[in-house]
Structures are given as C-alpha cells and as structure tokens.
Design a protein around this motif. Structure first.
Motif, PDB file in Angstrom:
ATOM      1  N   SER A 125      20.126  75.016  58.965  1.00  0.00           N
ATOM      2  CA  SER A 125      20.922  74.043  58.219  1.00  0.00           C
ATOM      3  C   SER A 125      22.367  74.126  58.698  1.00  0.00           C
ATOM      4  O   SER A 125      22.988  75.188  58.650  1.00  0.00           O
ATOM      5  N   ARG A 126      22.931  73.030  59.150  1.00  0.00           N
ATOM      6  CA  ARG A 126      24.255  73.067  59.779  1.00  0.00           C
ATOM      7  C   ARG A 126      24.950  71.726  59.631  1.00  0.00           C
ATOM      8  O   ARG A 126      24.334  70.706  59.284  1.00  0.00           O
ATOM      9  N   ARG A 127      26.221  71.764  59.938  1.00  0.00           N
ATOM     10  CA  ARG A 127      27.044  70.552  59.967  1.00  0.00           C
ATOM     11  C   ARG A 127      28.025  70.694  61.115  1.00  0.00           C
ATOM     12  O   ARG A 127      28.568  71.777  61.359  1.00  0.00           O
ATOM     13  N   TRP A 128      28.272  69.584  61.825  1.00  0.00           N
ATOM     14  CA  TRP A 128      29.185  69.590  62.972  1.00  0.00           C
ATOM     15  C   TRP A 128      30.451  68.851  62.610  1.00  0.00           C
ATOM     16  O   TRP A 128      30.408  67.797  61.972  1.00  0.00           O
ATOM     17  N   GLN A 129      31.564  69.408  63.034  1.00  0.00           N
ATOM     18  CA  GLN A 129      32.860  68.810  62.754  1.00  0.00           C
ATOM     19  C   GLN A 129      33.620  68.584  64.051  1.00  0.00           C
ATOM     20  O   GLN A 129      34.268  69.481  64.572  1.00  0.00           O
ATOM     21  N   PRO A 130      33.529  67.366  64.625  1.00  0.00           N
ATOM     22  CA  PRO A 130      34.341  67.070  65.817  1.00  0.00           C
ATOM     23  C   PRO A 130      35.817  67.013  65.459  1.00  0.00           C
ATOM     24  O   PRO A 130      36.190  66.989  64.280  1.00  0.00           O
ATOM     25  N   ARG A 131      36.650  66.965  66.464  1.00  0.00           N
ATOM     26  CA  ARG A 131      38.085  66.891  66.231  1.00  0.00           C
ATOM     27  C   ARG A 131      38.440  65.585  65.533  1.00  0.00           C
ATOM     28  O   ARG A 131      37.754  64.562  65.661  1.00  0.00           O
ATOM     29  N   GLY A 132      39.504  65.626  64.751  1.00  0.00           N
ATOM     30  CA  GLY A 132      40.004  64.424  64.098  1.00  0.00           C
ATOM     31  C   GLY A 132      41.399  64.113  64.581  1.00  0.00           C
ATOM     32  O   GLY A 132      41.896  64.683  65.555  1.00  0.00           O
TER      33      GLY A 132
ATOM     34  N   HIS B 208      39.983  72.617  70.271  1.00  0.00           N
ATOM     35  CA  HIS B 208      39.152  73.505  69.457  1.00  0.00           C
ATOM     36  C   HIS B 208      37.665  73.273  69.681  1.00  0.00           C
ATOM     37  O   HIS B 208      36.848  74.092  69.246  1.00  0.00           O
ATOM     38  N   GLY B 209      37.312  72.186  70.317  1.00  0.00           N
ATOM     39  CA  GLY B 209      35.907  71.876  70.510  1.00  0.00           C
ATOM     40  C   GLY B 209      35.275  71.303  69.255  1.00  0.00           C
ATOM     41  O   GLY B 209      35.940  71.026  68.244  1.00  0.00           O
ATOM     42  N   ILE B 210      33.963  71.124  69.305  1.00  0.00           N
ATOM     43  CA  ILE B 210      33.196  70.615  68.165  1.00  0.00           C
ATOM     44  C   ILE B 210      32.776  71.815  67.326  1.00  0.00           C
ATOM     45  O   ILE B 210      31.992  72.651  67.761  1.00  0.00           O
TER      46      ILE B 210
END
Length: 512
Positions: free
Chosen positions: A406-413, A80-82
């Motif tokens: 304004s942002r937030r990054w969600q890498p894979r878990g 899914h990517g970051i």
C-alpha cells in the motif's frame, strides 16, 4: 452550346466533391503528399534509427533541444525526485505509522548512490531524471530489473541503450515460434514475452565480441508512449519538430557568420584611370598586393586613380528576431512546454499571460509525472519491495510482501505564481469544503502528514527556547496602512484531527 451537346454534357459522370475538405483532391491540394495506409510498426521500422540518431544530435548541439531536456528533468522529476509514502494499514484499521516509516527508510537507503543501480553510479533521483531525459531524446527507455542482486536488498536496476534492442531483427510467426518485431518478441495477443538485446552496444568504440540474447519481458521495463494501436517501439518526441529545429539552427548559424562578416567592414579598390592600372601592374610584378590596414584614428592615402568602394552587409536582418520567434512558437507547440519557457524569453510577459502559460505547462508536466510513475517508478518499487522483504532487508512481521505494498506517490509540485492571492483563495476553498489540506499540500509537492509533524517539531523546539511562533501577518506589516494590514490578516484556520491525517488516495484504493 447546341441542345445535343448540352445533353451529352449533362450525362457525363462527374467526380463528386469530398465529404471532408481535408480529403479534397484539387489543384490546391496537389502538393499535399498522400500518406500510404500502413501499420504503426511499418511506419516506424524504416525510420526509427535515423530519427533516433538525429534526435541525439539535436540534444547534443541544439540549445532549444537541450533546454527541452532540462525543463523535463526539472519539472517532471525535480531535485527531490518522486517521493514514496508508505500507507500500510494495521489489522485493526488505521495507518501503521511505525511500519510505514520503516519501509520508507529502507526505500531511501536503497535509493543511495552505489546501491540502486547495477553500475553503482546513480542515485534513485538521478535514475528518474535519466528515464525522463532518455525518453525525451530516444523516445523509449529500457530498464532491466535485476532480482537477487548482490546488495543488502537483493535488487538493483540496469539501464540499457535503445540501440541494443535490435530493430533489424524481425521474424514472422509460425506454429512453433512467436513473432518478433524490431527485436521485441510478441505472443498471439501482441503482448511482449521477450526482448532480443545485444550484450554490448553494437557501435561501441571497442570492437569486442557480442551476441544477441533473449531476456524475459518480466525483467524489462520498456518505457515509451503509445501513439497508435499495435505500436511496438517508441518514437522520439522531437520527431514532429526535428526538421524545424535543424533549419532554425542552420539559419542562426548563417546569420551569425554573416554578422561576423558585417562586423569586419571592408571594401574594394576601384580603378578610375589608366595610371591606376600601371600602379597595379607594378604591384603584381613586385609580388605585392594593394591593401590597406585599418587602424583607429589613421587615414591612409589611396594610390593615384583609385577610389574606395565599401563592402557593408547588414546582418542580422531586422526580420531575424520575429522570424525566429515565430518558428520557436511552432516548435514549442509541438513539444508541449510554452514558448516563453522553451525559448527562455520573458520579454513583454504580463502577470495574466505568465499565469496562464505556467498553468498549462504544469498540466503537461503532471501528465508526464504520472506517466513516469505508472511505467517506471511504481513497477521498480514493487520489484524492490518483493525482494527486500524476501531477503529480510526490511524488519516486517511477515514474508508476504503483498501486505506492505500500500503506497502513495508524491511528484514534485510548484509554488503559486502570486502566493498572497492564491493562499487567500485556497483559504476560502477550505472554508467552503471545496478543497482539502492534503490536496493543497500535494499540489506543492508536499505530504500534509509530514508538514504536521514538522509543525509539531517546530513548536517543541520553540518551547525549549522560550520562543513563540506566530502567523499574525499584521505584525510584519511594515509601512502599510491600517486598512492594508487588515486586508492582509488571515483568520486562523482550525485543523481538526482525522485519524492519522493521511487521506489522499493510494494506488491500491487505500488512503493515508
């Protein structure tokens, strides 16, 4: 020894022992090559091309090096990517959900194949995987930002080969010109101001004209890990284990060849009498060779005076497996991932050792995830947002793009190793206020706000169909006893609304 000689011996100067054992000069350290004190760039300059060539060869032909690249692509980026999550706030406070969703949708549209890269060949996720794998192979990645590009968003990116950054181009600083180190132009503070790149690959199979041009540093993302102060170029992470990987590969090849020879067991005819020598001479005169064709169930008769001496090499040797395992454990220590993951060897692994190895691996991958975010994903997003707002590709109230960053990054878990036990521990942590729903979702690569919206959608769909959704684990207990079903039951956790449900820290200090 007489008193005079003893006195002279006591007056003779002696070399004092080193304060550190590692600095001791003795017969035990005579074979320890002393490194010359040189700057980081001085060490890199003469070996960079060779290291990059050898690293690429290993990544083409060595299965362990290929496995290393695939592990990074799968665990650092994933399929899914970051993921990007906009956290734009209303002027009156709180998340502006509609505007945030609008920006996220536009970013997803730009991510499509044919849009985000200048050559139109990659999706944004493909580009992120290319960054990680190119860094793992070459030690550095060059990405050119292309503002004003001919697409809906006015922006695209271009990947450049590290060979195009001419490491042979060096220039000392003077009163009029900046210093150039291995193709990178630096100001007096060591900050890159331009990159001197060839317009085409210097070793392309088509010999076409090329020239070296200076591209401003604000258009280039030079992604590499700085190991020393003053390091201008990146070194392949395979460098510390490169020699070991090559030697292990050569050893495996030698054992494979020897095993092939051993599998074709043959032998020799040994002469035992003069009569046998006459037979050989007659065979030579007739231009014939004395040989035997081995077929199943067939036994040939040897010529008179000859015996058969078998040739039976034993390969691979009994020490092959343990020796190879020991070498790969050392190689894994130099690269980061655990031996079991790198060698794809799960024989004899227990639950505790597997859990410990996976937790350590995940720490390594998380470090690389945020390294990728800081040096590639976030700078690309900011450039995209600036030009997308400028050209009007996003329906926003103002052309001041800084209002929407304004942002937030969600890498894979990753899922838990033992979901049942880990979920129970997570539930206890929530009750004790030692963890949060947002953090737990983020550890699995999920956005808690999106999870809540999906639950809302699921409840609506179930209601339309007249169904009831339940999380009562005891109903699916199967053949478990009453005590076992009771132990599996989880008390319902109360979810209270807190504003818009997004509270994870953002890069600019705001939450979502």
């Amino acid at each position: 020894m007489n008193p005079l000689a003893r006195a002279l011996e006591l007056q003779r100067p002696r070399r004092s022992a080193a304060a550190y054992a590692g600095a001791e000069l003795s017969r035990l350290t005579a074979d320890w090559v002393l490194a010359v004190l040189r700057s980081a760039d001085h060490e890199i300059r003469w070996d960079l091309t060779t290291l990059r060539r050898r690293s690429r060869e290993l990544c083409r032909n060595n299965p362990i090096a290929v496995r290393f690249l695939e592990l990074l692509a799968a665990n650092v980026i994933g399929h899914h990517g970051i993921r990007f999550q906009s956290t734009v706030q209303r002027p009156t406070g709180g998340l502006d959900v509609r505007l945030s969703d609008r920006i996220e949708e536009a970013y997803e549209e730009w991510s499509a194949v044919g849009v985000c890269t200048a050559d139109g060949r990659m999706h944004r996720v493909d580009a992120e995987q290319m960054v990680v794998q190119t860094w793992a192979q070459d030690g550095e990645v060059l990405v050119r930002l292309l503002p004003g590009w001919d697409n809906e968003f006015g922006f695209a990116i271009q990947f450049l080969d590290a060979d195009q950054l001419d490491e042979s181009y060096n220039r000392a600083p003077d009163a009029r010109r900046n210093e150039v180190r291995m193709g990178v132009e630096l100001n007096a503070w060591g900050r890159p101001v331009a990159y001197h790149l060839w317009t085409r690959h210097p070793h392309d199979y088509q010999a076409t004209a090329r020239e070296r041009v200076a591209i401003p540093a604000d258009q280039i993302l030079h992604v590499y890990r700085t190991r020393r102060v003053g390091q201008t170029r990146g070194v392949p992470p395979l460098a510390p284990v490169m020699l070991a990987l090559h030697m292990v590969g050569a050893y495996e090849e030698a054992e494979l060849v020897a095993a092939r020879v051993a599998s074709a067991k043959g032998g020799f005819f040994e002469q035992k009498s003069e009569e046998a020598g006459a037979v050989v001479r007659r065979a030579i005169e007739a231009a014939e060779a004395i040989r035997m064709e081995a077929e199943p169930g067939v036994f040939d008769v040897l010529p008179p005076g000859y015996t058969f001496k078998p040739f039976d090499p034993q390969h691979p040797t009994n020490a092959f497996r343990e020796f190879r395992k020991g070498m790969l454990q050392s190689i894994a220590s130099g690269l980061g991932p655990s031996y079991n993951a790198l060698a794809n060897d799960w024989e004899g692994v227990s639950y505790n050792s597997l859990r410990a190895a996976q937790l350590t691996d995940r720490d390594v991958y998380r470090g690389l995830q945020w390294f990728t975010v800081r040096h590639y994903v976030d700078p690309v997003f900011l450039a995209w947002l600036k030009w997308s707002v400028t050209v009007g590709a996003i329906d926003v109230p103002s052309r001041d793009w800084t209002r929407y960053r304004s942002r937030r990054w969600q890498p894979r878990g990753w899922d838990w190793v033992d979901p049942e036990k880990d979920l129970r521990a997570a539930a206890i942590a929530l009750r004790l206020k030692l963890d949060s729903y947002q953090r737990m979702a983020a550890e699995r690569g999920l956005d808690f706000y999106d999870v809540l919206r999906e639950h809302e959608e699921a409840e609506r769909m179930a209601g339309e169909l007249g169904l009831e959704l339940t999380t009562d684990v005891s109903r699916s207990g199967g053949g478990r006893s009453d005590d076992e079903r009771a132990a599996l039951e989880l008390e319902p956790l109360e979810i209270r609304a807190h504003g818009n449900g997004r509270h994870a820290p953002a890069l600019n200090g705001k939450g979502r």
